[in-house]
Motif scaffolding. Structure first.
Motif, PDB file in Angstrom:
ATOM      1  N   LEU A 241       0.839  -1.194   0.000  1.00 38.05           N
ATOM      2  CA  LEU A 241       0.000   0.000   0.000  1.00 38.05           C
ATOM      3  C   LEU A 241       0.873   1.241   0.000  1.00 38.05           C
ATOM      4  N   GLY A 242       0.422   2.266  -0.715  1.00 34.28           N
ATOM      5  CA  GLY A 242       1.144   3.526  -0.738  1.00 34.28           C
ATOM      6  C   GLY A 242       0.729   4.486   0.356  1.00 34.28           C
ATOM      7  N   GLY A 243      -0.320   4.190   1.102  1.00 33.14           N
ATOM      8  CA  GLY A 243      -0.774   5.068   2.162  1.00 33.14           C
ATOM      9  C   GLY A 243      -1.783   4.377   3.047  1.00 33.14           C
ATOM     10  N   GLY A 244      -2.061   4.983   4.195  1.00 29.01           N
ATOM     11  CA  GLY A 244      -3.055   4.447   5.100  1.00 29.01           C
ATOM     12  C   GLY A 244      -2.564   3.282   5.927  1.00 29.01           C
ATOM     13  N   LEU A 245      -3.503   2.674   6.667  1.00 23.92           N
ATOM     14  CA  LEU A 245      -3.167   1.555   7.542  1.00 23.92           C
ATOM     15  C   LEU A 245      -3.265   0.227   6.803  1.00 23.92           C
ATOM     16  N   PRO A 246      -2.465  -0.765   7.195  1.00 24.55           N
ATOM     17  CA  PRO A 246      -2.591  -2.100   6.596  1.00 24.55           C
ATOM     18  C   PRO A 246      -4.007  -2.651   6.787  1.00 24.55           C
ATOM     19  N   HIS A 247      -4.475  -3.397   5.802  1.00 24.40           N
ATOM     20  CA  HIS A 247      -5.802  -3.995   5.905  1.00 24.40           C
ATOM     21  C   HIS A 247      -5.948  -5.108   4.882  1.00 24.40           C
ATOM     22  N   ASP A 248      -6.778  -6.047   5.179  1.00 24.23           N
ATOM     23  CA  ASP A 248      -7.150  -7.121   4.248  1.00 24.23           C
ATOM     24  C   ASP A 248      -5.934  -7.802   3.630  1.00 24.23           C
ATOM     25  N   GLY A 249      -4.898  -8.067   4.431  1.00 21.85           N
ATOM     26  CA  GLY A 249      -3.712  -8.740   3.926  1.00 21.85           C
ATOM     27  C   GLY A 249      -2.732  -7.828   3.221  1.00 21.85           C
TER      28      GLY A 249
END
Length: 456
Positions: A241-249
């Motif tokens: 991911l390029g931004g935000g919190l980790p989610h859904d693997g």
């Protein structure tokens, strides 16, 4: 990250030390002869290169290419305001005498002969045209850096002189005889620092702020220097991911923010940074369409179903120079020559493992291309015991505390907490090191130079 991961990219690179020890200590005569986590039936990493030899291969690789014996990039004339951090390609020789004329070293009066002196009304300032010669017994007010008039005997400092009620100048310094000055005092004579055509600095000198000032004073507008190697960074993986919190693997991309500034600290110019999914065609297109001197990839360096670096290198006919290194973390790193004058450094996908690959392969490669001098090796005793790998070198983040190196926790391949607090990496030989034992250290560029110095 567990030992038995689905991506073969980790191929024991991400094993904890205790797991690696257990693996090595397993009976090797068990049925099937399976000695690796993936069950390949062959000893792990039997093709890997020794860590010190891998660094040496990376350092000398450009010397076998079109650059020839030196290995550095073709030199070019670089404006002074763009030359910081480059390496001089030719000696820096003075284009003029320094100073170019006799100048005053102090604010005061230029005087001729013994005093007292009659003082001219108009003073002499820096940057003004040459004044008329001084007559014997005459003085003129002068500023620091101003050109002294012809026939000046000395400069009398402001604090060493006074004018009487008739306007005549007298010496007031207690250590001077009345009305006397030493010939040449507080005058910088022409050519005191250098004469035209004197060599000021040899080829191979790193261009620092004082070098830029020296070059400007000596008459230069440009410098013949080795340019920065151009580097492109390709971050591989569908899970980033390029931004935000980790989610859904999905997890945050840590290497996209980390690698470009670190490569700049190693002397590179970053021309491209992009994330590429687990797509062999996209990787092939990115590499073949790239004209950078060095391509840096992250992840995909092993032999799993989504590890596309090796197949892509075979497809383009690249020459594999290093394929795996006996170092932890970072074992599945690689170095390849993709074109006559282009190299690819394949880093593992885990953050600290990627840092290990950066300092093992990218640093010496970029140093040769940029004609930078190698850092002087040094050692310090480790404050604490460090668990070693049975066969491979370990690189451990350390903090420097006085004359000792303190090993830091959180040094697993996927961790950045240790390296974020570190001043250097300690090179721990196979088998480990006890408290007080000397270890070679690799400095982190910002630990000694400061952020503003190293990220040029």
């Amino acid at each position: 990250m567990t030992a038995h991961v689905t991506r073969a990219d980790e191929d024991a690179d991400d094993l904890d030390v205790e797991e690696a020890l257990a693996l090595v200590n397993e009976p090797r005569d068990r049925p099937g002869g399976d000695h690796t986590p993936g069950g390949t039936g062959r000893p792990p990493h039997d093709h890997a290169t020794d860590w010190a030899e891998a660094r040496a291969i990376a350092e000398r690789a450009p010397r076998h290419g079109p650059a020839g014996r030196t290995g550095h990039l073709p030199t070019e004339a670089v404006p002074l305001d763009s030359a910081l951090g480059l390496t001089l390609a030719v000696p820096l020789t003075a284009l003029t005498d320094l100073p170019p004329f006799d100048t005053s070293a102090m604010d005061g009066w230029a005087v001729s002969g013994p005093g007292p002196w009659d003082v001219r009304e108009e003073g002499v300032l820096a940057g003004h045209a040459e004044q008329a010669p001084l007559a014997d017994g005459e003085a003129v007010r002068i500023a620091t850096g101003a050109r002294v008039p012809p026939d000046t005997t000395a400069v009398l400092r402001s604090e060493h002189g006074r004018r009487d009620d008739k306007g005549r100048l007298h010496v007031t310094a207690a250590d001077r005889a009345a009305h006397t000055v030493s010939h040449g005092q507080d005058i910088r004579p022409r050519g005191q620092e250098c004469r035209r055509r004197d060599q000021l600095l040899p080829a191979g000198t790193l261009v620092t702020p004082p070098v830029l000032g020296m070059a400007a004073a000596a008459g230069y507008d440009t410098l013949m220097a080795v340019p920065r190697p151009r580097a492109a960074v390709f971050i591989l993986g569908d899970e980033l991911l390029g931004g935000g919190l980790p989610h859904d693997g999905l997890i945050r991309d840590a290497l996209g923010p980390l690698l470009p500034p670190w490569l700049r600290a190693l002397g590179a110019e970053i021309t491209d940074v992009r994330r590429i999914g687990d797509d062999g065609e996209a990787l092939h297109e990115a590499i073949t369409g790239c004209d950078a001197d060095v391509v840096v990839t992250t992840g995909g360096t092993a032999a799993g179903p989504v590890d596309h670096v090796h197949p892509t290198l075979r497809r383009i006919g690249a020459e594999l120079l290093v394929d795996g290194v006996k170092v932890r973390p970072g074992h599945p790193m690689l170095l390849a020559r993709t074109k006559e004058s282009q190299y690819l450094v394949g880093l593992p996908g885990n953050p600290l493992a990627a840092v290990s690959g950066l300092l093992t392969l990218a640093e010496p490669l970029l140093r040769t291309l940029a004609a930078r001098p190698a850092p002087e090796p040094y050692t310090l005793p480790l404050r604490d015991r460090v668990q070693g790998h049975p066969h491979d070198t370990r690189l451990i983040p350390v903090a420097l505390r006085g004359n000792r190196a303190l090993p830091l926790l959180y040094n697993g391949p996927a961790m950045l907490r240790g390296i974020a607090a570190a001043d250097a990496l300690a090179v721990v030989r196979p088998g480990g090191s006890g408290p007080g034992e000397e270890a070679e250290l690799i400095d982190l560029p910002w630990a000694s130079g400061g952020i503003g110095v190293c990220f040029t």
